[in-house]
Scaffold this motif. Structure first.
Motif, PDB file in Angstrom:
ATOM      1  N   ALA A  80       0.849  -1.199   0.000  1.00  0.00           N
ATOM      2  CA  ALA A  80       0.000   0.000   0.000  1.00  0.00           C
ATOM      3  C   ALA A  80       0.880   1.244   0.000  1.00  0.00           C
ATOM      4  O   ALA A  80       1.859   1.318   0.739  1.00  0.00           O
ATOM      5  N   PRO A  81       0.551   2.221  -0.826  1.00  0.00           N
ATOM      6  CA  PRO A  81       1.434   3.388  -0.945  1.00  0.00           C
ATOM      7  C   PRO A  81       1.571   4.205   0.330  1.00  0.00           C
ATOM      8  O   PRO A  81       2.572   4.875   0.508  1.00  0.00           O
ATOM      9  N   ILE A  82       0.602   4.145   1.236  1.00  0.00           N
ATOM     10  CA  ILE A  82       0.708   4.956   2.455  1.00  0.00           C
ATOM     11  C   ILE A  82       1.954   4.561   3.248  1.00  0.00           C
ATOM     12  O   ILE A  82       2.561   5.362   3.929  1.00  0.00           O
ATOM     13  N   ASP A 111      -5.384  10.239   8.021  1.00  0.00           N
ATOM     14  CA  ASP A 111      -6.141   9.184   7.351  1.00  0.00           C
ATOM     15  C   ASP A 111      -7.597   9.516   7.629  1.00  0.00           C
ATOM     16  O   ASP A 111      -8.095   9.242   8.708  1.00  0.00           O
ATOM     17  N   VAL A 116      -2.985   8.505  11.730  1.00  0.00           N
ATOM     18  CA  VAL A 116      -2.651   7.083  11.760  1.00  0.00           C
ATOM     19  C   VAL A 116      -1.134   6.964  11.898  1.00  0.00           C
ATOM     20  O   VAL A 116      -0.382   7.707  11.280  1.00  0.00           O
ATOM     21  N   TYR A 117      -0.708   6.062  12.760  1.00  0.00           N
ATOM     22  CA  TYR A 117       0.725   5.857  12.934  1.00  0.00           C
ATOM     23  C   TYR A 117       1.296   5.087  11.757  1.00  0.00           C
ATOM     24  O   TYR A 117       0.866   3.967  11.480  1.00  0.00           O
ATOM     25  N   VAL A 118       2.237   5.685  11.065  1.00  0.00           N
ATOM     26  CA  VAL A 118       2.874   5.032   9.928  1.00  0.00           C
ATOM     27  C   VAL A 118       4.102   4.253  10.401  1.00  0.00           C
ATOM     28  O   VAL A 118       4.441   3.211   9.863  1.00  0.00           O
ATOM     29  N   VAL A 133       1.737   0.797  15.280  1.00  0.00           N
ATOM     30  CA  VAL A 133       1.722   1.196  13.877  1.00  0.00           C
ATOM     31  C   VAL A 133       0.389   0.753  13.278  1.00  0.00           C
ATOM     32  O   VAL A 133      -0.063  -0.353  13.515  1.00  0.00           O
ATOM     33  N   GLY A 134      -0.239   1.655  12.527  1.00  0.00           N
ATOM     34  CA  GLY A 134      -1.543   1.349  11.949  1.00  0.00           C
ATOM     35  C   GLY A 134      -2.690   1.801  12.835  1.00  0.00           C
ATOM     36  O   GLY A 134      -3.816   1.879  12.383  1.00  0.00           O
ATOM     37  N   ARG A 136      -5.151   4.245  14.883  1.00  0.00           N
ATOM     38  CA  ARG A 136      -5.673   5.578  14.572  1.00  0.00           C
ATOM     39  C   ARG A 136      -5.856   6.374  15.858  1.00  0.00           C
ATOM     40  O   ARG A 136      -6.247   5.821  16.876  1.00  0.00           O
ATOM     41  N   SER A 258      -0.814   7.727  -4.755  1.00  0.00           N
ATOM     42  CA  SER A 258      -2.100   7.261  -5.250  1.00  0.00           C
ATOM     43  C   SER A 258      -3.275   7.944  -4.574  1.00  0.00           C
ATOM     44  O   SER A 258      -4.405   7.714  -4.919  1.00  0.00           O
ATOM     45  N   LEU A 259      -3.010   8.765  -3.577  1.00  0.00           N
ATOM     46  CA  LEU A 259      -4.116   9.358  -2.833  1.00  0.00           C
ATOM     47  C   LEU A 259      -4.430  10.768  -3.317  1.00  0.00           C
ATOM     48  O   LEU A 259      -5.230  11.470  -2.731  1.00  0.00           O
ATOM     49  N   ILE A 260      -3.790  11.180  -4.413  1.00  0.00           N
ATOM     50  CA  ILE A 260      -3.942  12.567  -4.836  1.00  0.00           C
ATOM     51  C   ILE A 260      -5.369  12.919  -5.218  1.00  0.00           C
ATOM     52  O   ILE A 260      -5.767  14.054  -5.092  1.00  0.00           O
TER      53      ILE A 260
ATOM     54  N   ARG B  62      -6.340   4.741  -8.780  1.00  0.00           N
ATOM     55  CA  ARG B  62      -5.604   5.994  -8.944  1.00  0.00           C
ATOM     56  C   ARG B  62      -6.309   6.886  -9.962  1.00  0.00           C
ATOM     57  O   ARG B  62      -7.135   6.430 -10.740  1.00  0.00           O
ATOM     58  N   GLU B  68      -4.110   0.069  -6.971  1.00  0.00           N
ATOM     59  CA  GLU B  68      -3.080  -0.227  -5.984  1.00  0.00           C
ATOM     60  C   GLU B  68      -3.733  -0.856  -4.762  1.00  0.00           C
ATOM     61  O   GLU B  68      -4.942  -0.722  -4.563  1.00  0.00           O
ATOM     62  N   ILE B  69      -2.901  -1.511  -3.947  1.00  0.00           N
ATOM     63  CA  ILE B  69      -3.389  -2.058  -2.684  1.00  0.00           C
ATOM     64  C   ILE B  69      -3.817  -0.897  -1.783  1.00  0.00           C
ATOM     65  O   ILE B  69      -3.098   0.086  -1.651  1.00  0.00           O
ATOM     66  N   TRP B  74      -3.263  -2.492   4.506  1.00  0.00           N
ATOM     67  CA  TRP B  74      -2.084  -2.119   5.291  1.00  0.00           C
ATOM     68  C   TRP B  74      -2.432  -2.132   6.778  1.00  0.00           C
ATOM     69  O   TRP B  74      -1.730  -2.707   7.595  1.00  0.00           O
ATOM     70  N   HIS B  75      -3.580  -1.484   7.121  1.00  0.00           N
ATOM     71  CA  HIS B  75      -4.022  -1.460   8.522  1.00  0.00           C
ATOM     72  C   HIS B  75      -4.186  -2.868   9.064  1.00  0.00           C
ATOM     73  O   HIS B  75      -3.711  -3.191  10.144  1.00  0.00           O
ATOM     74  N   LEU B  78      -1.031  -4.950   9.726  1.00  0.00           N
ATOM     75  CA  LEU B  78      -0.265  -4.586  10.908  1.00  0.00           C
ATOM     76  C   LEU B  78      -0.772  -5.295  12.155  1.00  0.00           C
ATOM     77  O   LEU B  78      -0.133  -5.253  13.198  1.00  0.00           O
ATOM     78  N   GLU B  87       7.917  -4.495  15.409  1.00  0.00           N
ATOM     79  CA  GLU B  87       7.963  -3.300  16.246  1.00  0.00           C
ATOM     80  C   GLU B  87       8.834  -3.513  17.471  1.00  0.00           C
ATOM     81  O   GLU B  87       9.569  -2.632  17.882  1.00  0.00           O
TER      82      GLU B  87
END
Lengths: 262, 265
Positions: A80-82, A111, A116-118, A133-134, A136, A258-260, B62, B68-69, B74-75, B78, B87
């Motif tokens: 995922a791009p984030i 987010d 959100v913790y990256v 991480v992840g 919110r 990708s979030l633009i 996009r 894209e994923i 992603w959440h 984790l 971690e």
């Protein structure tokens, strides 16, 4: 092209995703019946889906038979791009702050109307589950959240202010005028603090990672003790945030390509 | 389903998952037709499933129409146990990089491969070709050999590992590999000397919680690096530190690990 189904019941895909989405930081492991309840699906359906998801590696079972999210999801989620660009750019500089501060260092991004913790580096062994991480966090009550909020466009801030500001402790700012004044001060100072506004006994300091005047991320230190001198971390945080900004600008594009269009 | 391709016996869930599997490190953005091809699905089926995955935020579209994923995966990812391991390990991996200057990585056994959970680059060393999520073969890398050495004896991982020859140093003789693995179990240290890539050495140690292997921690460096073997001590120190942190996490709260209790909230 086949049109998307319009029948009211959920598609198989939607049901499988509901099973996965039942997990969160406060529900990382569940029994079959808990899972069915949170996914709002019959036990028999969840049983069948869970078996299939487990075979594929999207779910795993622990030795007590409870389900958890599987390694395959982690692996795919990394794409995922984030996660990717921001983390790769920021991690070496975060490690510098961590080495200097001997404290919990976190990188967060917006987010929706949450932070959100990256990425997160811990120095204490037990940190609250929600700060993983992840996880919110509310924008109005945490150091990283307020740093992000202070450096967003006015439309975003106004939209957030139309929503209820949850009171997490007696110190949380829930008064809109008070929050506006504090955001103005954060813009002037270039840093934000939260003293027990999200959780009693913890305090945080954060600075924005700015690209063209907007916070694409925020870098912060959290102390799970009120004894520590929070402000001592400010120079290291500023230096690291400046370095991350510069690298993002040099890299030449939005950190979340990708979030633009959101 | 009339759209199901002849001979495609996959269930709906399996086909949706096949779409997610179409994405990998080299294919982070895919068009609808790429997805159809890589998941072996007719375009109409791919279109419908992609729309369902997009509705569930598992995929995002996009501005240019590519997929894209999505952040939702992603959440969720984790929450997997190895994200907690990662971690817990990060600050200790950093210590190893600072002490040795070499690239360090943390890996776990997954489907007869070493799955890299985290990697931190040292300053002046070999550029690793795998990042988090990357996979390494078991029989010719130091981390892989540790995983072989401590795998459950009943799991058959050693006998099932395909001994592909990558360089003329790669051990492809199964009985020689079995002897190496036994030695690793005795000494607690594994080496790979140019067995995966020419000019590259690697060293790894196990991260053990009691007698159970949690992960393996390794260094890779250019061949001829002086005193490479002296990095064993910081590696072992970090491995013990990671095991301590995992145990502490088990006792005190967040579910970092399959043996931990449900988060205490």
């Amino acid at each position: 092209m086949t049109p998307a189904p319009t029948r009211p019941e959920k598609s198989v895909t939607a049901r499988a995703l509901s099973v996965l989405a039942a997990f969160d930081v406060t529900h990382p492991r569940m029994t079959l019946s808990e899972l069915a309840r949170r996914a709002d699906l019959p036990v028999a359906t969840v049983h069948r889906l869970a078996k299939e998801l487990e075979r594929w590696g999207a779910l795993e079972r622990d030795e007590d038979g409870r389900y958890g999210v599987g390694l395959r999801v982690w692996e795919i989620g990394l794409l995922a791009p984030i996660h990717r660009r921001l983390r790769e750019v920021a991690l070496p500089l975060m490690l510098d702050v961590h080495a200097k501060a001997a404290s919990n260092v976190q990188l967060a991004a917006c987010d929706g109307f949450n932070a959100v913790y990256v990425e997160k580096l811990t120095s204490e062994q037990a940190v609250p589950a929600s700060s993983r991480v992840g996880g919110r966090m509310p924008l109005h009550a945490t150091g990283v959240g307020k740093s992000l909020l202070a450096f967003q466009g006015p439309a975003f801030v106004e939209a957030l202010l139309t929503r209820p500001l949850d009171k997490h402790t007696q110190w949380t700012i829930t008064d809109r005028g008070g929050l506006r004044r504090q955001l103005a001060r954060i813009r002037a100072d270039g840093y934000a603090t939260s003293r027990q506004e999200y959780r009693l006994g913890s305090q945080s300091l954060a600075v924005p990672v700015l690209v063209d005047g907007t916070a694409v991320a925020a870098l912060g230190v959290v102390e799970y003790s009120l004894e520590r001198d929070l402000m001592a971390h400010l120079p290291a945080l500023r230096e690291a945030a400046g370095g991350i900004s510069q690298r993002l600008v040099t890299a030449g594009a939005d950190p979340f390509p990708s979030l633009i269009d959101e | 389903m009339t759209e199901r391709r002849a001979g495609d016996t996959r269930t709906g869930t399996a086909r949706a998952l096949a779409i997610l599997r179409a994405f990998d490190d080299a294919h982070r953005t895919l068009s609808l037709s790429d997805i159809g091809r890589r998941a072996a699905l007719p375009i109409a089926t791919a279109h419908r499933l992609v729309a369902e995955l997009e509705a569930g935020e598992a995929l995002i579209r996009r501005a240019d129409g590519g997929y894209e994923i999505g952040p939702q995966l992603w959440h969720l990812g984790l929450l997997a146990q190895h994200a907690g391991l990662r971690e817990a390990a990060l600050p200790l991996l950093q210590d190893v990089v600072v002490k040795t200057g070499h690239t360090v990585h943390l890996a776990v056994l997954d489907r007869a491969q070493a799955l890299c959970v985290e990697r931190l680059n040292g300053s002046g060393t070999v550029a690793p070709r795998h990042g988090p999520g990357g996979r390494l073969p078991l029989h010719c890398t130091a981390v892989g050999k540790v995983l072989l050495a401590y795998a459950d004896s009943g799991s058959g991982v050693l006998s099932e590992t395909e001994l592909v020859r990558y360089t003329h140093f790669t051990v492809t003789d199964r009985s020689l590999l079995a002897r190496q693995v036994a030695e690793i179990r005795r000494t607690g240290v594994a080496f790979s000397e140019q067995e995966r890539r020419l000019g590259v050495w690697s060293i790894a140690v196990p991260v053990l919680a009691g007698d159970r292997l949690v992960a393996t921690l390794g260094i890779i460096a250019a061949m001829g690096t002086p005193r490479l073997r002296s990095t064993v001590t910081p590696l072992q120190g970090a491995a013990a530190g990671i095991a301590d942190r995992i145990r502490a996490g088990d006792r005190s709260g967040p579910a970092r690990h399959p043996r931990s209790s449900v988060a205490s909230r």
